[in-house]
Scaffold this motif. Structure first.
Motif, PDB file in Angstrom:
ATOM      1  N   LEU A  24       6.671  -7.288  10.309  1.00 35.91           N
ATOM      2  CA  LEU A  24       6.647  -7.439  11.432  1.00 35.91           C
ATOM      3  C   LEU A  24       8.203  -7.507  12.111  1.00 35.91           C
ATOM      4  N   ARG A  25       9.097  -7.859  11.422  1.00 37.36           N
ATOM      5  CA  ARG A  25      10.457  -7.835  11.620  1.00 37.36           C
ATOM      6  C   ARG A  25      11.073  -6.455  11.721  1.00 37.36           C
ATOM      7  N   LEU A  26      10.657  -5.451  10.853  1.00 35.73           N
ATOM      8  CA  LEU A  26      11.095  -4.272  10.704  1.00 35.73           C
ATOM      9  C   LEU A  26      10.555  -3.630  12.253  1.00 35.73           C
ATOM     10  N   ALA A  27       9.315  -3.878  12.351  1.00 34.02           N
ATOM     11  CA  ALA A  27       8.677  -3.176  13.704  1.00 34.02           C
ATOM     12  C   ALA A  27       9.386  -3.631  14.642  1.00 34.02           C
ATOM     13  N   GLU A  28       9.867  -5.031  15.043  1.00 30.66           N
ATOM     14  CA  GLU A  28      10.376  -5.457  16.057  1.00 30.66           C
ATOM     15  C   GLU A  28      11.732  -5.087  16.431  1.00 30.66           C
ATOM     16  N   THR A  29      12.481  -4.540  15.379  1.00 34.12           N
ATOM     17  CA  THR A  29      13.734  -4.193  15.260  1.00 34.12           C
ATOM     18  C   THR A  29      13.822  -2.663  15.832  1.00 34.12           C
ATOM     19  N   GLU A  30      12.825  -1.998  15.103  1.00 35.20           N
ATOM     20  CA  GLU A  30      12.909  -0.731  15.484  1.00 35.20           C
ATOM     21  C   GLU A  30      12.376  -0.406  16.776  1.00 35.20           C
ATOM     22  N   ARG A  31      11.425  -1.106  17.423  1.00 35.84           N
ATOM     23  CA  ARG A  31      11.085  -0.884  18.911  1.00 35.84           C
ATOM     24  C   ARG A  31      12.290  -1.446  19.855  1.00 35.84           C
ATOM     25  N   ALA A  32      13.101  -2.395  19.298  1.00 35.21           N
ATOM     26  CA  ALA A  32      14.127  -2.730  20.291  1.00 35.21           C
ATOM     27  C   ALA A  32      15.214  -1.784  20.039  1.00 35.21           C
TER      28      ALA A  32
ATOM     29  N   MET B 173       2.615  -1.077  10.885  1.00 32.92           N
ATOM     30  CA  MET B 173       2.816  -1.969   9.979  1.00 32.92           C
ATOM     31  C   MET B 173       1.944  -3.105   9.532  1.00 32.92           C
ATOM     32  N   ILE B 174       0.954  -3.389  10.659  1.00 32.49           N
ATOM     33  CA  ILE B 174      -0.038  -4.090  10.458  1.00 32.49           C
ATOM     34  C   ILE B 174      -1.113  -3.846   9.246  1.00 32.49           C
ATOM     35  N   ALA B 175      -1.225  -2.317   9.450  1.00 36.10           N
ATOM     36  CA  ALA B 175      -2.097  -1.595   8.595  1.00 36.10           C
ATOM     37  C   ALA B 175      -1.783  -1.494   7.230  1.00 36.10           C
ATOM     38  N   VAL B 176      -0.245  -1.423   7.058  1.00 33.90           N
ATOM     39  CA  VAL B 176       0.346  -1.358   5.866  1.00 33.90           C
ATOM     40  C   VAL B 176       0.329  -2.594   4.839  1.00 33.90           C
ATOM     41  N   VAL B 177       0.520  -3.853   5.931  1.00 37.67           N
ATOM     42  CA  VAL B 177       0.385  -5.024   5.163  1.00 37.67           C
ATOM     43  C   VAL B 177      -1.254  -5.337   4.638  1.00 37.67           C
ATOM     44  N   LEU B 178      -2.022  -5.065   5.455  1.00 41.99           N
ATOM     45  CA  LEU B 178      -3.607  -5.315   5.230  1.00 41.99           C
ATOM     46  C   LEU B 178      -3.949  -4.439   4.071  1.00 41.99           C
ATOM     47  N   ASN B 179      -3.453  -3.212   4.002  1.00 42.72           N
ATOM     48  CA  ASN B 179      -3.860  -2.368   2.906  1.00 42.72           C
ATOM     49  C   ASN B 179      -3.058  -2.775   1.507  1.00 42.72           C
ATOM     50  N   PHE B 180      -1.948  -3.398   1.780  1.00 42.05           N
ATOM     51  CA  PHE B 180      -1.324  -3.813   0.487  1.00 42.05           C
ATOM     52  C   PHE B 180      -1.898  -5.086   0.116  1.00 42.05           C
ATOM     53  N   ALA B 181      -2.518  -6.013   0.792  1.00 44.04           N
ATOM     54  CA  ALA B 181      -3.348  -6.891   0.424  1.00 44.04           C
ATOM     55  C   ALA B 181      -4.548  -6.595  -0.497  1.00 44.04           C
ATOM     56  N   ILE B 182      -5.163  -5.422   0.048  1.00 41.99           N
ATOM     57  CA  ILE B 182      -6.410  -4.968  -0.577  1.00 41.99           C
ATOM     58  C   ILE B 182      -5.969  -4.284  -1.844  1.00 41.99           C
ATOM     59  N   LEU B 183      -4.992  -3.443  -1.991  1.00 38.12           N
ATOM     60  CA  LEU B 183      -4.527  -2.638  -3.009  1.00 38.12           C
ATOM     61  C   LEU B 183      -3.934  -3.651  -4.212  1.00 38.12           C
ATOM     62  N   PHE B 184      -3.284  -4.641  -3.830  1.00 35.24           N
ATOM     63  CA  PHE B 184      -2.596  -5.411  -4.809  1.00 35.24           C
ATOM     64  C   PHE B 184      -3.641  -6.362  -5.448  1.00 35.24           C
ATOM     65  N   SER B 185      -4.822  -6.707  -4.608  1.00 35.02           N
ATOM     66  CA  SER B 185      -5.714  -7.655  -5.218  1.00 35.02           C
ATOM     67  C   SER B 185      -7.074  -6.789  -5.889  1.00 35.02           C
ATOM     68  N   GLU B 186      -6.910  -5.465  -5.923  1.00 33.49           N
ATOM     69  CA  GLU B 186      -8.111  -4.669  -6.374  1.00 33.49           C
ATOM     70  C   GLU B 186      -8.118  -4.934  -7.853  1.00 33.49           C
ATOM     71  N   PHE B 187      -9.485  -4.914  -8.004  1.00 28.85           N
ATOM     72  CA  PHE B 187     -10.058  -5.223  -9.635  1.00 28.85           C
ATOM     73  C   PHE B 187     -10.868  -4.052 -10.110  1.00 28.85           C
ATOM     74  N   VAL B 188     -11.757  -3.811  -9.398  1.00 28.92           N
ATOM     75  CA  VAL B 188     -12.831  -2.836  -9.884  1.00 28.92           C
ATOM     76  C   VAL B 188     -12.375  -1.466 -10.447  1.00 28.92           C
ATOM     77  N   TYR B 189     -11.563  -0.781  -9.399  1.00 32.25           N
ATOM     78  CA  TYR B 189     -10.968   0.733 -10.026  1.00 32.25           C
ATOM     79  C   TYR B 189      -9.962   0.484 -11.100  1.00 32.25           C
ATOM     80  N   ALA B 190      -9.077  -0.830 -11.177  1.00 35.76           N
ATOM     81  CA  ALA B 190      -8.250  -0.796 -12.154  1.00 35.76           C
ATOM     82  C   ALA B 190      -8.976  -1.112 -13.594  1.00 35.76           C
ATOM     83  N   LYS B 191     -10.109  -1.983 -13.232  1.00 37.30           N
ATOM     84  CA  LYS B 191     -10.927  -2.432 -14.693  1.00 37.30           C
ATOM     85  C   LYS B 191     -11.300  -0.948 -15.194  1.00 37.30           C
TER      86      LYS B 191
END
Length: 264
Positions: free
Chosen positions: A254-262, A192-210
């Motif tokens: 993070l909430r989904l990850a905690e729920t899944e583990r519980a 989940m942490i990797a998904v969030v970090l990658n989302f931040a990178i992809l969502f703000s990516e400019f060079v490839y899109a341009k």
């Protein structure tokens, strides 16, 4: 002495957090400032710029495109990369060492160099897809690898994988069941942490899109680039919306990850 060290550590962490939060706070204030030129704080506040951005159909479309491309790339990356990292960690240590070397590739090679390579690869049949959303999805998948590898690998290092596999085999479970029902829930927070970090990178990516799609597929960053000469307030509003979206996604993940583990 211990109390003094604890107080100093707390003060230091608070100071660091304040310094890191300051640009975000300043951006949020600027997004709602009516006039902010010669004073420490704005002389007034308004929602005019915020409503202008939110009510712009072009902004809504760009936001939707960015979300769609990032979500598609993350889905493909998660399905392909996470099983590969787990399998290499458990069964193929030699492959895992190569993965560790490949982590630095997206950062060691400038993005513009990679773009030139992608332009040649995706400009000829049968992969003649330059200028389409599909090319962005495909080139974003390798970008996700480093964060996935670091997060998942750190989670796997904290598990006694061999003991878990041996214990499961003793009760008649095969490796696939053990990985799905035991190992995966344990490493889910790292994923989940990797998904969030990658989302931040992809969502703000400019060079490839341009370079790869340009005006054929306007993402949020391309929209922000097009608005750069209109008003700094507009840019601040877009960045603030981006921060809010990222915060919400982090909390939900993070909430989904905690729920899944519980539940496990």
């Amino acid at each position: 002495m211990t109390l003094s060290n604890g107080v100093l550590s707390r003060v230091f962490l608070i100071a660091v957090a304040a310094v890191m939060a300051l640009p975000v706070v300043a951006t949020a204030i600027d997004a709602f400032a009516a006039e902010w030129a010669h004073t420490l704080l704005p002389t007034g506040y308004t929602t005019e710029y915020f409503m202008t951005v939110v009510g712009d159909p072009r902004f809504i479309a760009a936001m939707g495109r960015s979300l769609t491309v990032a979500a598609a790339a993350l889905a493909i990356a998660t399905v392909l990369i996470v099983p590969a990292i787990v399998s290499a960690h458990i069964y193929w240590p030699a492959l895992d060492r190569w993965f560790a070397r490949l982590v630095i590739l997206p950062y060691a090679v400038p993005a513009i160099v990679l773009v030139v390579g992608y332009l040649r690869v995706f400009s000829n049949p049968p992969l003649q897809i330059n200028g389409t959303p599909l090319v962005l999805v495909l080139v974003y998948v390798p970008v996700c690898f480093p964060m996935f590898y670091i997060s998942v690998k750190n989670s796997l290092r904290g598990l006694a994988i061999d003991d878990l596999l041996n214990a499961g085999r003793l009760v008649g479970a095969n490796d696939a069941v053990i990985l799905r029902r035991v190992v995966l829930p344990c490493i889910l927070p790292g994923i989940m942490i990797a998904v969030v970090l990658n989302f931040a990178i992809l969502f703000s990516e400019f060079v490839y899109a341009k370079m790869l799609v340009g005006g054929n597929f306007e993402t949020l960053q391309l929209y922000m680039y097009a608005q750069r000469n209109l008003s700094g307030r507009i840019t601040s509003v877009i960045v603030l919306i981006y921060f809010i979206l990222l915060l919400l996604m982090t909390l939900v993940s993070l909430r989904l990850a905690e729920t899944e583990r519980a539940q496990r």
